[in-house]
Design a protein around this motif. Structure first.
Motif, PDB file in Angstrom:
ATOM      1  N   GLY A   1      -7.788   4.755   5.049  1.00 16.50           N
ATOM      2  CA  GLY A   1      -6.905   3.891   5.828  1.00 16.50           C
ATOM      3  C   GLY A   1      -6.151   2.900   4.952  1.00 16.50           C
ATOM      4  N   ALA A   2      -5.184   2.221   5.555  1.00 19.25           N
ATOM      5  CA  ALA A   2      -4.405   1.209   4.837  1.00 19.25           C
ATOM      6  C   ALA A   2      -4.003   0.098   5.793  1.00 19.25           C
ATOM      7  CB  ALA A   2      -3.160   1.835   4.213  1.00 19.25           C
ATOM      8  N   VAL A   3      -3.825  -1.105   5.227  1.00 20.98           N
ATOM      9  CA  VAL A   3      -3.412  -2.282   5.986  1.00 20.98           C
ATOM     10  C   VAL A   3      -2.388  -3.027   5.139  1.00 20.98           C
ATOM     11  CG1 VAL A   3      -4.187  -4.458   7.033  1.00 20.98           C
ATOM     12  CG2 VAL A   3      -5.708  -2.480   7.043  1.00 20.98           C
ATOM     13  N   ALA A   4      -1.411  -3.642   5.781  1.00 21.78           N
ATOM     14  CA  ALA A   4      -0.435  -4.452   5.032  1.00 21.78           C
ATOM     15  C   ALA A   4      -0.115  -5.712   5.825  1.00 21.78           C
ATOM     16  CB  ALA A   4       0.841  -3.656   4.789  1.00 21.78           C
ATOM     17  N   ILE A   5       0.169  -6.793   5.111  1.00 20.06           N
ATOM     18  CA  ILE A   5       0.622  -8.028   5.752  1.00 20.06           C
ATOM     19  C   ILE A   5       1.829  -8.562   4.982  1.00 20.06           C
ATOM     20  CG2 ILE A   5      -1.661  -8.659   6.646  1.00 20.06           C
ATOM     21  CD1 ILE A   5      -1.817 -10.769   4.377  1.00 20.06           C
ATOM     22  N   VAL A   6       2.587  -9.437   5.636  1.00 22.18           N
ATOM     23  CA  VAL A   6       3.729 -10.076   4.977  1.00 22.18           C
ATOM     24  C   VAL A   6       3.451 -11.572   4.916  1.00 22.18           C
ATOM     25  CG1 VAL A   6       6.225 -10.485   5.016  1.00 22.18           C
ATOM     26  CG2 VAL A   6       5.295  -8.314   5.895  1.00 22.18           C
TER      27      VAL A   6
ATOM     28  N   GLY B   1      -3.234   2.111  -8.905  1.00 25.38           N
ATOM     29  CA  GLY B   1      -2.261   1.077  -8.549  1.00 25.38           C
ATOM     30  C   GLY B   1      -0.844   1.568  -8.783  1.00 25.38           C
ATOM     31  N   GLU B   2      -0.647   2.219  -9.906  1.00 26.55           N
ATOM     32  CA  GLU B   2       0.678   2.755 -10.227  1.00 26.55           C
ATOM     33  C   GLU B   2       1.028   3.899  -9.278  1.00 26.55           C
ATOM     34  OE1 GLU B   2      -1.564   1.753 -12.324  1.00 26.55           O
ATOM     35  OE2 GLU B   2      -0.381   0.097 -13.098  1.00 26.55           O
ATOM     36  N   TYR B   3       0.029   4.749  -9.019  1.00 26.39           N
ATOM     37  CA  TYR B   3       0.262   5.879  -8.125  1.00 26.39           C
ATOM     38  C   TYR B   3       0.686   5.407  -6.732  1.00 26.39           C
ATOM     39  CZ  TYR B   3      -1.087   9.360  -4.662  1.00 26.39           C
ATOM     40  OH  TYR B   3      -1.095  10.192  -3.580  1.00 26.39           O
ATOM     41  N   LEU B   4       0.051   4.330  -6.263  1.00 22.23           N
ATOM     42  CA  LEU B   4       0.307   3.865  -4.895  1.00 22.23           C
ATOM     43  C   LEU B   4       1.580   3.033  -4.776  1.00 22.23           C
ATOM     44  CD1 LEU B   4      -3.324   2.691  -4.068  1.00 22.23           C
ATOM     45  CD2 LEU B   4      -2.131   4.597  -2.971  1.00 22.23           C
ATOM     46  N   SER B   5       2.164   2.627  -5.900  1.00 24.96           N
ATOM     47  CA  SER B   5       3.197   1.580  -5.879  1.00 24.96           C
ATOM     48  C   SER B   5       4.382   1.913  -4.979  1.00 24.96           C
ATOM     49  CB  SER B   5       3.661   1.292  -7.303  1.00 24.96           C
ATOM     50  OG  SER B   5       4.220   2.454  -7.891  1.00 24.96           O
ATOM     51  N   ASP B   6       4.871   3.139  -5.014  1.00 22.54           N
ATOM     52  CA  ASP B   6       6.062   3.422  -4.197  1.00 22.54           C
ATOM     53  C   ASP B   6       5.749   3.360  -2.702  1.00 22.54           C
ATOM     54  OD1 ASP B   6       4.533   5.714  -4.478  1.00 22.54           O
ATOM     55  OD2 ASP B   6       6.222   7.082  -4.764  1.00 22.54           O
TER      56      ASP B   6
ATOM     57  N   GLU C   1      -7.285   2.624   0.840  1.00 23.26           N
ATOM     58  CA  GLU C   1      -8.392   3.377   0.263  1.00 23.26           C
ATOM     59  C   GLU C   1      -8.453   4.742   0.927  1.00 23.26           C
ATOM     60  OE1 GLU C   1     -10.020   2.314  -2.847  1.00 23.26           O
ATOM     61  OE2 GLU C   1     -10.094   0.590  -1.532  1.00 23.26           O
ATOM     62  N   LYS C   2      -8.620   5.772   0.099  1.00 20.83           N
ATOM     63  CA  LYS C   2      -8.851   7.104   0.673  1.00 20.83           C
ATOM     64  C   LYS C   2     -10.131   7.648   0.065  1.00 20.83           C
ATOM     65  CE  LYS C   2      -6.945  11.425   2.162  1.00 20.83           C
ATOM     66  NZ  LYS C   2      -5.872  12.390   2.240  1.00 20.83           N
ATOM     67  N   MET C   3     -11.230   7.389   0.766  1.00 17.42           N
ATOM     68  CA  MET C   3     -12.537   7.727   0.215  1.00 17.42           C
ATOM     69  C   MET C   3     -12.885   9.192   0.388  1.00 17.42           C
ATOM     70  SD  MET C   3     -14.476   4.322   1.559  1.00 17.42           S
ATOM     71  CE  MET C   3     -16.014   4.560   0.659  1.00 17.42           C
ATOM     72  N   SER C   4     -12.163   9.871   1.276  1.00 16.58           N
ATOM     73  CA  SER C   4     -12.522  11.277   1.546  1.00 16.58           C
ATOM     74  C   SER C   4     -12.134  12.185   0.400  1.00 16.58           C
ATOM     75  CB  SER C   4     -11.865  11.766   2.835  1.00 16.58           C
ATOM     76  OG  SER C   4     -10.459  11.857   2.664  1.00 16.58           O
ATOM     77  N   ASN C   5     -11.278  11.711  -0.517  1.00 12.90           N
ATOM     78  CA  ASN C   5     -10.920  12.558  -1.656  1.00 12.90           C
ATOM     79  C   ASN C   5     -12.118  12.861  -2.531  1.00 12.90           C
ATOM     80  OD1 ASN C   5      -8.279  12.717  -0.929  1.00 12.90           O
ATOM     81  ND2 ASN C   5      -7.453  11.571  -2.658  1.00 12.90           N
ATOM     82  N   PHE C   6     -13.080  11.945  -2.544  1.00 11.65           N
ATOM     83  CA  PHE C   6     -14.232  12.171  -3.405  1.00 11.65           C
ATOM     84  C   PHE C   6     -15.155  13.194  -2.753  1.00 11.65           C
ATOM     85  CE2 PHE C   6     -17.917  11.668  -5.941  1.00 11.65           C
ATOM     86  CZ  PHE C   6     -17.404  11.374  -7.190  1.00 11.65           C
ATOM     87  N   TYR C   7     -15.538  14.199  -3.508  1.00 10.29           N
ATOM     88  CA  TYR C   7     -16.289  15.310  -2.954  1.00 10.29           C
ATOM     89  C   TYR C   7     -17.600  15.498  -3.713  1.00 10.29           C
ATOM     90  CZ  TYR C   7     -17.255  19.948  -1.180  1.00 10.29           C
ATOM     91  OH  TYR C   7     -17.848  21.011  -0.567  1.00 10.29           O
TER      92      TYR C   7
ATOM     93  N   LYS D   1      -0.787   7.425  -0.949  1.00 14.00           N
ATOM     94  CA  LYS D   1       0.471   6.660  -0.947  1.00 14.00           C
ATOM     95  C   LYS D   1       1.174   6.755   0.410  1.00 14.00           C
ATOM     96  CE  LYS D   1       2.527   8.600  -4.525  1.00 14.00           C
ATOM     97  NZ  LYS D   1       3.563   8.721  -5.543  1.00 14.00           N
ATOM     98  N   GLU D   2       0.959   7.849   1.123  1.00 15.18           N
ATOM     99  CA  GLU D   2       1.515   7.932   2.482  1.00 15.18           C
ATOM    100  C   GLU D   2       0.825   6.946   3.431  1.00 15.18           C
ATOM    101  OE1 GLU D   2       2.956  12.638   2.388  1.00 15.18           O
ATOM    102  OE2 GLU D   2       0.967  12.124   3.139  1.00 15.18           O
ATOM    103  N   LEU D   3      -0.491   6.782   3.255  1.00 13.72           N
ATOM    104  CA  LEU D   3      -1.205   5.774   4.062  1.00 13.72           C
ATOM    105  C   LEU D   3      -0.642   4.384   3.788  1.00 13.72           C
ATOM    106  CD1 LEU D   3      -4.907   7.016   3.632  1.00 13.72           C
ATOM    107  CD2 LEU D   3      -3.617   6.989   5.771  1.00 13.72           C
ATOM    108  N   SER D   4      -0.423   4.095   2.488  1.00 13.20           N
ATOM    109  CA  SER D   4       0.135   2.777   2.117  1.00 13.20           C
ATOM    110  C   SER D   4       1.493   2.581   2.766  1.00 13.20           C
ATOM    111  CB  SER D   4       0.298   2.677   0.597  1.00 13.20           C
ATOM    112  OG  SER D   4      -0.925   2.849  -0.035  1.00 13.20           O
TER     113      SER D   4
END
Lengths: 388, 154
Positions: free
Chosen positions: A215-220, A65-70, A114-120, A25-28
């Motif tokens: 990583g994360a990307v956003a557009i408006v 989706g809910e976790y990332l929302s804020d 996406e944070k793929m590094s969490n998967f171990y 969520k910090e990446l987002s």
């Protein structure tokens, strides 16, 4: 059907890295902040939020989706997560587009993370969970398998050499050397380096594959009347398309991605494009593997079947060629945090068409570009055409 | 460099898991398909007359017209190699001691993904006939692994 014109007016992205200190969520949040700042808006100006993010297992949180929302700025706003596997990154801007084109909202934020590094120990094992539980999963399949099977069929059918496919990886990784957010940019990489990298699942070698990344990307996105007020350089969404092939991946034509063709034709029709090869100035096909860029260029009608390697051989696909392919550096060079990687291609077209791509800028003031992603069980094609 | 790279400067992490275990039914078509494997050592498909399409593995419905598919057909235990790969790494990124060959084997209008055995890499070609090798009858449990692997036919 009356649809309103929709423009991209801002974009932001985090660095794509192997393991980010930031939580998902910090990446987002970082990407969202950058996108808002790029067009001098605040969260108060945003009417709705669209979130794109791929399998829950990557971030390790179900209902992510809910976790990332804020982090995506969705607090007390209409919010929806969309998910079509690897195709998500180019689907979520389509979702944002119809939020605005429909007249429902004037200004919408589109975020992909996406944070793929969490998967171990390795994200590859998470893909085991996408296969059929009785017919396939007992065999322990992973994504490398199915790519390797498809790549072999594609190469063998057309007699394309590993060397010609390796050119794709080399060019994209070299392009990425000019991208400040890239994970695997390398100005000096050669075809020999690719051909000498370790074999993972024949014919796939390490440098044929994009890296797992965070990583994360956003557009408006904004409706026409708002976009024209906010910027002198709106980049219009001219066409969108998406299409799904059979869920029986064994039954599918592995040589030619028909679903990409159908998605592209839907987008070309909407954009009024009759001759894609002439009218598309920049292509950002989905390139999680080098051969996939070729496969997709053919599906996008930007090359004849089996002829896409020629674009790399004769220089057409180079950054200063007639139709630059992945000037960003693509997934092979910038990195592949699944959904974020697709939206990165949309952001790249935004910057390229505005002339703001810095060292990566394609010469000649390109007017129109296409971005495409692919995913689900190798079955979905998502396409967006943008122009100024 | 392996997939198990270790970076001394990487951020601190916390370990946790999602303890989810599932129990899956075989489904309407799966009951027939896997019983045929277990009890008879046969591979069956389902045929949609309207679309002239034989689904393998058998499907209860036709994805093209959504009709219920009720014609069950024995597609034999020999198919054709459609494409293949050779696996050199396992899930954790470690090199496999013995590389594995995996292939699509076309059967009916579909096919199965499975391992290949009793075969040398240099004899593989697209279109080669491949035959399913089953576990002995008493050891089969109604699993795709009741087929041990496919081998060159004939």
């Amino acid at each position: 059907m009356t649809m309103r014109k929709v423009a991209v007016i801002g974009a932001g992205m985090t660095k794509f890295v192997r393991r980010a200190q930031e939580t998902p969520k910090e990446l987002s949040w970082l990407a969202t902040r950058m996108a808002l700042e790029s067009c001098e808006l605040t969260l108060d100006d945003i009417e709705a939020v669209c979130m794109g993010t791929a399998p829950d297992s990557f971030d390790g949180i179900h209902m992510k989706g809910e976790y990332l929302s804020d982090g995506a700025g969705a607090w007390r706003k209409p919010y929806m997560r969309s998910y079509v596997g690897g195709g998500t990154g180019v689907f979520v801007p389509i979702q944002g587009w119809y939020h605005v084109a429909s007249g429902m909202f004037d200004v919408v934020l589109v975020v992909a993370e996406e944070k793929m590094s969490n998967f171990y120990p390795h994200a590859q094992a998470a893909f085991l969970t996408i296969f059929d539980h009785t017919t396939e999963r007992p065999l322990g399949p992973n994504l490398l398998w199915i790519f390797a099977l498809e790549m072999n069929r594609y190469m063998t059918t057309y007699g394309i050499s590993k060397e010609d496919i390796a050119r794709v990886s080399v060019q994209h990784k070299r392009n990425a050397a000019n991208h400040p957010c890239a994970l695997l940019g390398d100005p000096d990489i050669t075809v020999e380096d690719v051909l000498n990298s370790e074999v993972l699942a024949y014919p796939v070698q390490r440098y044929d594959v994009s890296p797992v990344s965070d990583g994360a990307v956003a557009i408006v996105l904004a409706a026409e009347h708002v976009a024209k007020r906010l910027t002198d350089k709106p980049v219009w969404v001219e066409g969108v398309g998406w299409n799904l092939d059979t869920a029986h991946w064994t039954n599918r034509d592995l040589v030619y991605p028909r679903y990409v063709e159908y998605a592209a034709r839907m987008a070309y029709d909407m954009a009024g494009i009759k001759e894609p090869k002439k009218e598309i100035h920049i292509a950002e096909p989905y390139d999680p593997f080098d051969y996939k860029a070729l496969h997709h260029l053919e599906g996008l009608q930007l090359a004849e079947r089996g002829q896409a390697p020629q674009l790399y051989i004769d220089g057409t696909a180079a950054r200063d060629g007639n139709m630059p392919v992945c000037p960003s550096g693509g997934l092979l060079g910038v990195g592949n945090p699944i959904a974020a990687a697709g939206l990165m291609k949309i952001a790249e077209l935004f910057w390229q068409l505005r002339g703001e791509a810095g060292d990566r800028q394609v010469p000649g003031q390109p007017r129109r570009g296409i971005a495409q992603a692919w995913g689900d069980l190798m079955q979905v094609g998502t396409v967006v055409i943008m122009g100024r | 460099m392996t997939l198990l790279e270790r970076d001394p400067k990487s951020p601190l992490t916390w370990s946790g898991n999602l303890p989810v275990t599932s129990r899956y039914t075989f489904g309407l078509a799966g009951e027939k398909f896997f019983r045929a494997i277990k009890d008879e050592g046969k591979i069956i498909g389902s045929y949609c007359k309207k679309c002239d399409h034989t689904y393998v593995p058998a499907s209860q419905f036709c994805e093209k017209c959504l009709a219920e598919v009720s014609d069950w057909v024995d597609v034999g235990t020999i198919g054709e190699l459609h494409t293949f790969t050779v696996l050199y790494e396992g899930y954790d990124g470690a090199r496999l001691v013995q590389p594995e060959i995996v292939a699509f084997i076309s059967l009916g209008d579909g096919g199965l993904i499975h391992r290949l055995g009793e075969i040398n890499l240099d004899e593989i070609y697209f279109g080669m006939p491949l035959e399913a090798v089953f576990l002995p009858e008493g050891q089969r449990q109604g699993s795709i692994l009741d087929i041990r692997y496919f081998k060159p036919a004939g």
